[in-house]
Design a protein around this motif. Structure first.
Motif, short mmCIF file in Angstrom:
data_model
loop_
_atom_site.label_atom_id
_atom_site.label_comp_id
_atom_site.label_asym_id
_atom_site.label_seq_id
_atom_site.Cartn_x
_atom_site.Cartn_y
_atom_site.Cartn_z
N GLN A 75 -7.45 -2.86 -6.85
CA GLN A 75 -6.33 -1.97 -7.06
C GLN A 75 -5.05 -2.37 -6.52
O GLN A 75 -4.97 -2.89 -5.18
CB GLN A 75 -6.81 -0.43 -6.49
CG GLN A 75 -8.17 -0.11 -6.97
CD GLN A 75 -8.74 1.13 -6.30
OE1 GLN A 75 -8.06 1.55 -5.03
NE2 GLN A 75 -9.84 1.66 -6.51
N TYR A 76 -4.03 -2.24 -7.22
CA TYR A 76 -2.70 -2.55 -6.76
C TYR A 76 -1.81 -1.21 -7.01
O TYR A 76 -1.85 -0.61 -7.99
CB TYR A 76 -1.95 -3.67 -7.79
CG TYR A 76 -2.53 -5.16 -7.75
CD1 TYR A 76 -2.02 -6.15 -6.79
CD2 TYR A 76 -3.80 -5.36 -8.68
CE1 TYR A 76 -2.47 -7.33 -6.88
CE2 TYR A 76 -4.22 -6.66 -8.51
CZ TYR A 76 -3.59 -7.65 -7.71
OH TYR A 76 -4.40 -8.77 -7.47
N GLN A 77 -1.44 -0.88 -5.79
CA GLN A 77 -0.59 0.46 -5.79
C GLN A 77 0.28 0.48 -4.52
O GLN A 77 -0.19 0.27 -3.52
CB GLN A 77 -1.65 1.61 -5.82
CG GLN A 77 -1.27 2.85 -5.90
CD GLN A 77 -2.08 4.03 -6.01
OE1 GLN A 77 -3.41 3.93 -5.74
NE2 GLN A 77 -1.90 5.20 -6.16
N GLY A 78 1.27 0.99 -4.72
CA GLY A 78 2.44 1.10 -3.57
C GLY A 78 2.69 0.21 -2.72
O GLY A 78 2.96 0.26 -1.55
N GLY A 79 2.42 -1.14 -3.22
CA GLY A 79 2.82 -2.49 -2.41
C GLY A 79 1.58 -2.75 -1.67
O GLY A 79 1.78 -3.84 -0.96
N ASP A 175 0.72 -6.38 -0.51
CA ASP A 175 0.76 -7.00 -1.58
C ASP A 175 1.38 -8.43 -1.46
O ASP A 175 1.58 -9.54 -2.01
CB ASP A 175 1.30 -6.24 -2.94
CG ASP A 175 1.17 -7.12 -4.10
OD1 ASP A 175 0.23 -7.89 -4.28
OD2 ASP A 175 1.81 -6.92 -5.08
N SER A 176 2.41 -8.24 -0.45
CA SER A 176 3.36 -9.42 -0.02
C SER A 176 2.60 -10.29 0.88
O SER A 176 3.17 -11.46 1.00
CB SER A 176 4.55 -8.91 0.71
OG SER A 176 4.24 -8.01 1.71
N PHE A 177 1.50 -9.98 1.43
CA PHE A 177 0.72 -10.95 2.27
C PHE A 177 -0.19 -11.66 1.39
O PHE A 177 -0.38 -12.81 1.73
CB PHE A 177 0.03 -9.99 3.22
CG PHE A 177 -0.89 -10.63 4.19
CD1 PHE A 177 -0.43 -11.52 5.14
CD2 PHE A 177 -2.26 -10.71 4.16
CE1 PHE A 177 -1.20 -12.07 6.11
CE2 PHE A 177 -3.15 -11.36 4.88
CZ PHE A 177 -2.70 -12.17 6.00
N LEU A 195 -10.93 -15.11 -0.55
CA LEU A 195 -10.53 -13.81 -1.28
C LEU A 195 -9.11 -14.43 -1.66
O LEU A 195 -8.65 -14.09 -3.06
CB LEU A 195 -10.12 -12.71 -0.38
CG LEU A 195 -11.49 -11.96 -0.14
CD1 LEU A 195 -10.86 -10.68 0.69
CD2 LEU A 195 -12.45 -11.47 -1.01
N GLY A 196 -8.40 -15.05 -1.26
CA GLY A 196 -7.14 -15.75 -1.53
C GLY A 196 -6.45 -16.51 -0.54
O GLY A 196 -6.96 -16.78 0.51
N TYR A 197 -4.93 -16.64 -0.59
CA TYR A 197 -4.10 -17.17 0.39
C TYR A 197 -3.02 -16.60 0.82
O TYR A 197 -2.59 -15.66 0.18
CB TYR A 197 -3.78 -18.59 -0.25
CG TYR A 197 -4.86 -19.45 -0.61
CD1 TYR A 197 -5.34 -20.42 0.36
CD2 TYR A 197 -5.45 -19.34 -1.74
CE1 TYR A 197 -6.50 -21.24 0.02
CE2 TYR A 197 -6.54 -20.23 -2.29
CZ TYR A 197 -6.91 -21.11 -1.25
OH TYR A 197 -7.95 -21.68 -1.71
N VAL A 198 -2.50 -16.70 2.04
CA VAL A 198 -1.44 -15.88 2.79
C VAL A 198 -0.45 -16.61 1.81
O VAL A 198 0.11 -17.42 1.52
CB VAL A 198 -1.15 -16.28 4.04
CG1 VAL A 198 0.23 -15.55 4.60
CG2 VAL A 198 -2.44 -15.55 4.68
#
Length: 199
Positions: A75-79, A175-177, A195-198
């Motif tokens: 979920q992407y919500q509110g940053g 989301d910016s992280f 999961l991903g990268y910084v």
């Protein structure tokens, strides 16, 4: 916190009870009880196993999976980005820090432990355990076994920080992280899958 033991500390009491029953049944030659005690010990050891895990990639910018399970939603919500993971019976129950973090706070909102109901009812009624820190937040919704986060003030990536067997885990980042590299339906392993990268 559990580290290199074969069994997570949450399973020690059950193993002890199983061994006592096995010894009692063996002494009194209760063959059927011996069989069931051995079966119980094997299943219990599988449920509470505590394997070592090594990241698929070693880097300060890597963000790791916090638990074993299947990603059921992103979920992407509110940053913020929230990754929802279903932890099943067969998954290792240990929860690991996805990234090095400090300023940890743990809170519990008490409720029930319902299992065979719709996910919306479970999320509304069940106990929720919140783990807040400066880099990420976790929420666990247990459905059967007792779940918890360990009393910590900080943690390194892949450190064991809690336990949940059969339930749902939500991990939230700004989301910016996080530059996420996973998708719904992916099977993940705590402390190993990226999961991903910084950013």
């Amino acid at each position: 916190m559990t580290r290199t033991q074969f069994l997570a500390k949450e399973g020690v009491k059950g193993i002890g009870i199983g061994i006592l029953i096995l010894v009692f049944a063996f002494i009194f030659e209760l063959e059927i009880v011996v069989f069931f005690a051995l079966f119980f010990l094997i299943v219990w050891a599988c449920i509470f196993r505590n394997p070592e895990r090594y990241p698929a990639e070693r880097s300060e910018n890597v963000v790791l999976a916090p638990c074993d399970g299947k990603i059921i939603d992103i979920q992407y919500q509110g940053g913020y980005i929230t990754i929802v993971v279903r932890i099943d019976w067969v998954n290792v129950g240990l929860i690991r820090a996805p990234y090095a973090t400090q300023n940890i706070e743990i809170k519990t909102s008490h409720g029930l432990k319902t299992t065979f109901l719709s996910s919306s009812i479970i999320e509304a009624m069940n106990t929720k355990i919140h783990f807040s820190s400066d880099k990420f937040d976790l929420m666990v919704i247990p459905e059967f076994f007792k779940s918890s986060f360990y009393a910590l003030t900080d943690a390194y990536a892949a450190d064991r920080i809690g336990f949940c067997k059969l339930g749902t885990l939500q991990v939230t980042f700004k989301d910016s992280f996080l530059d996420a590299r996973i998708n719904p339906g992916d099977e993940i392993k705590g402390g190993e899958t990226i999961l991903g990268y910084v950013k």
